[in-house]
Enzyme design. Structure first.
Site, PDB file in Angstrom:
ATOM      1  N   HIS A 178       0.112   3.383 -10.822  1.00  6.20           N
ATOM      2  CA  HIS A 178      -1.052   4.042  -9.513  1.00  6.20           C
ATOM      3  C   HIS A 178      -0.113   4.344  -8.373  1.00  6.20           C
ATOM      4  O   HIS A 178      -0.048   4.137  -7.396  1.00  6.20           O
ATOM      5  CB  HIS A 178      -1.696   2.513  -9.094  1.00  6.20           C
ATOM      6  CG  HIS A 178      -2.887   2.855  -8.129  1.00  6.20           C
ATOM      7  ND1 HIS A 178      -2.755   3.597  -7.051  1.00  6.20           N
ATOM      8  CD2 HIS A 178      -3.972   2.322  -8.010  1.00  6.20           C
ATOM      9  CE1 HIS A 178      -3.932   3.491  -6.369  1.00  6.20           C
ATOM     10  NE2 HIS A 178      -4.432   2.878  -7.167  1.00  6.20           N
ATOM     11  N   GLU A 231      -2.871   8.616 -11.322  1.00  8.61           N
ATOM     12  CA  GLU A 231      -2.590   7.245 -11.812  1.00  8.61           C
ATOM     13  C   GLU A 231      -2.668   7.617 -13.337  1.00  8.61           C
ATOM     14  O   GLU A 231      -3.527   7.864 -13.679  1.00  8.61           O
ATOM     15  CB  GLU A 231      -3.386   6.379 -11.342  1.00  8.61           C
ATOM     16  CG  GLU A 231      -3.736   6.211  -9.881  1.00  8.61           C
ATOM     17  CD  GLU A 231      -4.748   5.504  -9.504  1.00  8.61           C
ATOM     18  OE1 GLU A 231      -5.069   4.535 -10.219  1.00  8.61           O
ATOM     19  OE2 GLU A 231      -5.624   5.657  -8.466  1.00  8.61           O
ATOM     20  N   ARG A 290       0.871  -1.162  -0.016  1.00  8.12           N
ATOM     21  CA  ARG A 290       0.122  -0.114   0.140  1.00  8.12           C
ATOM     22  C   ARG A 290       0.927   1.229  -0.132  1.00  8.12           C
ATOM     23  O   ARG A 290       1.443   1.523   0.999  1.00  8.12           O
ATOM     24  CB  ARG A 290      -0.779  -0.170   1.426  1.00  8.12           C
ATOM     25  CG  ARG A 290      -1.733   1.120   1.382  1.00  8.12           C
ATOM     26  CD  ARG A 290      -2.953   1.364   0.484  1.00  8.12           C
ATOM     27  NE  ARG A 290      -3.939   0.408   0.797  1.00  8.12           N
ATOM     28  CZ  ARG A 290      -4.948  -0.159  -0.103  1.00  8.12           C
ATOM     29  NH1 ARG A 290      -4.709   0.475  -1.442  1.00  8.12           N
ATOM     30  NH2 ARG A 290      -5.543  -1.218   0.181  1.00  8.12           N
ATOM     31  N   ARG A 301       1.046  -6.919  -9.313  1.00 12.84           N
ATOM     32  CA  ARG A 301       1.781  -6.291  -8.448  1.00 12.84           C
ATOM     33  C   ARG A 301       1.914  -7.339  -7.192  1.00 12.84           C
ATOM     34  O   ARG A 301       2.361  -7.042  -6.052  1.00 12.84           O
ATOM     35  CB  ARG A 301       0.760  -5.034  -7.970  1.00 12.84           C
ATOM     36  CG  ARG A 301      -0.607  -5.412  -7.314  1.00 12.84           C
ATOM     37  CD  ARG A 301      -1.303  -4.274  -6.722  1.00 12.84           C
ATOM     38  NE  ARG A 301      -2.726  -4.511  -6.355  1.00 12.84           N
ATOM     39  CZ  ARG A 301      -3.620  -3.729  -5.702  1.00 12.84           C
ATOM     40  NH1 ARG A 301      -3.162  -2.700  -5.324  1.00 12.84           N
ATOM     41  NH2 ARG A 301      -4.749  -4.287  -5.545  1.00 12.84           N
ATOM     42  N   ASP A 359     -12.604   9.235  -6.173  1.00 11.90           N
ATOM     43  CA  ASP A 359     -12.385   8.215  -7.013  1.00 11.90           C
ATOM     44  C   ASP A 359     -12.735   8.429  -8.510  1.00 11.90           C
ATOM     45  O   ASP A 359     -13.943   8.164  -8.752  1.00 11.90           O
ATOM     46  CB  ASP A 359     -12.795   6.881  -6.521  1.00 11.90           C
ATOM     47  CG  ASP A 359     -12.159   5.602  -7.072  1.00 11.90           C
ATOM     48  OD1 ASP A 359     -11.663   5.905  -8.238  1.00 11.90           O
ATOM     49  OD2 ASP A 359     -12.759   4.435  -6.809  1.00 11.90           O
TER      50      ASP A 359
HETATM   51  C1  BG6 Z   1      -7.976   3.325  -7.314  1.00 12.97           C
HETATM   52  C2  BG6 Z   1      -9.502   2.865  -7.505  1.00 12.97           C
HETATM   53  O1  BG6 Z   1      -7.284   3.347  -8.439  1.00 12.97           O
HETATM   54  O2  BG6 Z   1      -7.316   2.100  -6.403  1.00 12.97           O
HETATM   55  C3  BG6 Z   1     -10.089   2.894  -6.483  1.00 12.97           C
HETATM   56  O3  BG6 Z   1     -10.098   3.696  -8.608  1.00 12.97           O
HETATM   57  C4  BG6 Z   1      -9.625   1.816  -5.395  1.00 12.97           C
HETATM   58  O4  BG6 Z   1     -11.476   2.360  -6.486  1.00 12.97           O
HETATM   59  C5  BG6 Z   1      -7.912   1.989  -5.340  1.00 12.97           C
HETATM   60  O5  BG6 Z   1     -10.036   1.930  -3.939  1.00 12.97           O
HETATM   61  C6  BG6 Z   1      -7.148   1.210  -4.364  1.00 12.97           C
HETATM   62  O6  BG6 Z   1      -7.213   0.196  -4.719  1.00 12.97           O
HETATM   63  P1  BG6 Z   1      -6.672  -1.116  -3.805  1.00 12.97           P
HETATM   64  O7  BG6 Z   1      -6.961  -2.630  -4.452  1.00 12.97           O
HETATM   65  O8  BG6 Z   1      -5.076  -0.786  -3.895  1.00 12.97           O
HETATM   66  O9  BG6 Z   1      -7.199  -0.922  -2.429  1.00 12.97           O
END
Ligand code: BG6
Length: 290
Positions: free
Chosen positions: A163, A264, A77, A99, A206
């Site tokens: 991302h 992103e 994360r 990932r 979002d």
């Molecule tokens: C974003 C999405 O790119 O990633 C969101 O648009 C999502 O909807 C976010 O919550 C995080 O995703 P993840 O799978 O890493 O929790």
């Protein structure tokens, strides 16, 4: 191979004055550390995931959650997750399998200008035969290029995203410039709208923007602007989970939404890429502090 053995193996394969292989602090992630005249940085071999980019004389550009899992097989994360070869939660796992796999380090290159490029590859059989390669150049800019080759016998519909989690002083004092006039989809309430030239944050955000433009993140709290350019990307996603979603995410601190914004470079939703057999496609994001 355990993490320590992986690191030893990489250190014996690749020698460079500006690169060393080690383990990311308090984690089980084999990591490539870069230090050159432009910047310091780090890339996890698990996920081909950029963990850090600190341009000389600057603060960290990337945000890493203090609550992140830092070991396979769970996604990291923060930093720069790669969403590949699909974007979003359909099918599972969310944002694809790129990932959450170990990539192969294929080269570390000292460029003539004194920057460093790290090359990683991944091949998958499911849901389709695809080869991915990632080139990360640590220089005056951080440049990330993800290339996909369709090795299958039939066409593949690719969706993808670089991302990036940006570290900012305070989300309520953060403004996004560069998307004015773009058609956009709000994924929180499923509405469509046209983007304003400049916008800020006051709720969960979002949004998918149908735009090829560069974006500037204006961080008034830290008095810094970050330029986010891109190539071969027809959508940009801007995301901040805000209060309730932060509380729901087990690998994200309740208050961390204050200090991050994701901008992103993607090809997703109505802008997926139809990749014929044997064809390649690449997407690039370039990040620099202004
Ligand atoms: C974003 C999405 O790119 O990633 C969101 O648009 C999502 O909807 C976010 O919550 C995080 O995703 P993840 O799978 O890493 O929790």
């Amino acid at each position: 191979m355990n993490t320590q053995e992986m690191v030893q193996d990489l250190n014996s394969k690749f020698q460079s004055d500006s690169i060393r292989f080690g383990i990311w602090e308090n984690s089980d992630l084999p990591t490539i550390f870069v230090a050159n005249k432009y910047c310091q940085g780090a890339v996890s071999v698990f996920g081909a995931h950029v963990l850090s980019y600190i341009p000389a004389g600057q603060q960290e550009v990337l945000m890493m959650s203090k609550a992140s899992h830092l070991a396979a097989p769970k996604a990291i994360r923060g930093g720069i997750p790669l969403c590949w070869p699909w974007f979003g939660g359909d099918p599972q796992p969310t944002h694809g399998t790129g990932r959450i796999q170990f990539w192969n380090v294929t080269a570390v290159i000292r460029e003539a200008d004194g920057s460093d490029t790290i090359c990683l590859t991944l091949s998958i059989e499911e849901p389709h035969r695809l080869d991915a390669s990632l080139k990360v150049n640590f220089g005056k800019k951080l440049s990330i290029t993800l290339n996909t080759v369709n090795q299958g016998d039939t066409a593949f519909v690719l969706a993808e995203g670089i991302h990036t989690y940006f570290s900012i002083g305070e989300i309520s004092q953060c403004f996004i410039h560069g998307l004015g006039g773009a058609k956009a989809e709000n994924r929180v309430d499923n509405t469509e709208f046209v983007a304003a030239d400049t916008f800020g944050f006051e709720a969960e955000t979002d949004n998918i923007y149908y735009s090829t433009s560069a974006i500037t993140i204006e961080d008034r709290a830290w008095n810094r602007k970050i330029l986010v350019e891109k190539l071969n990307s027809n959508t940009s996603v801007v995301w901040n989970p805000w209060i309730a979603k932060s509380q729901r995410m087990p690998d994200f601190g309740d208050e961390e939404y204050h200090n991050m914004v994701c901008v992103e470079a993607t090809n997703c939703a109505g802008a997926k890429i139809e990749l014929a057999p044997g064809r390649a496609h690449s997407i690039t994001q370039l990040i620099s502090v202004l």
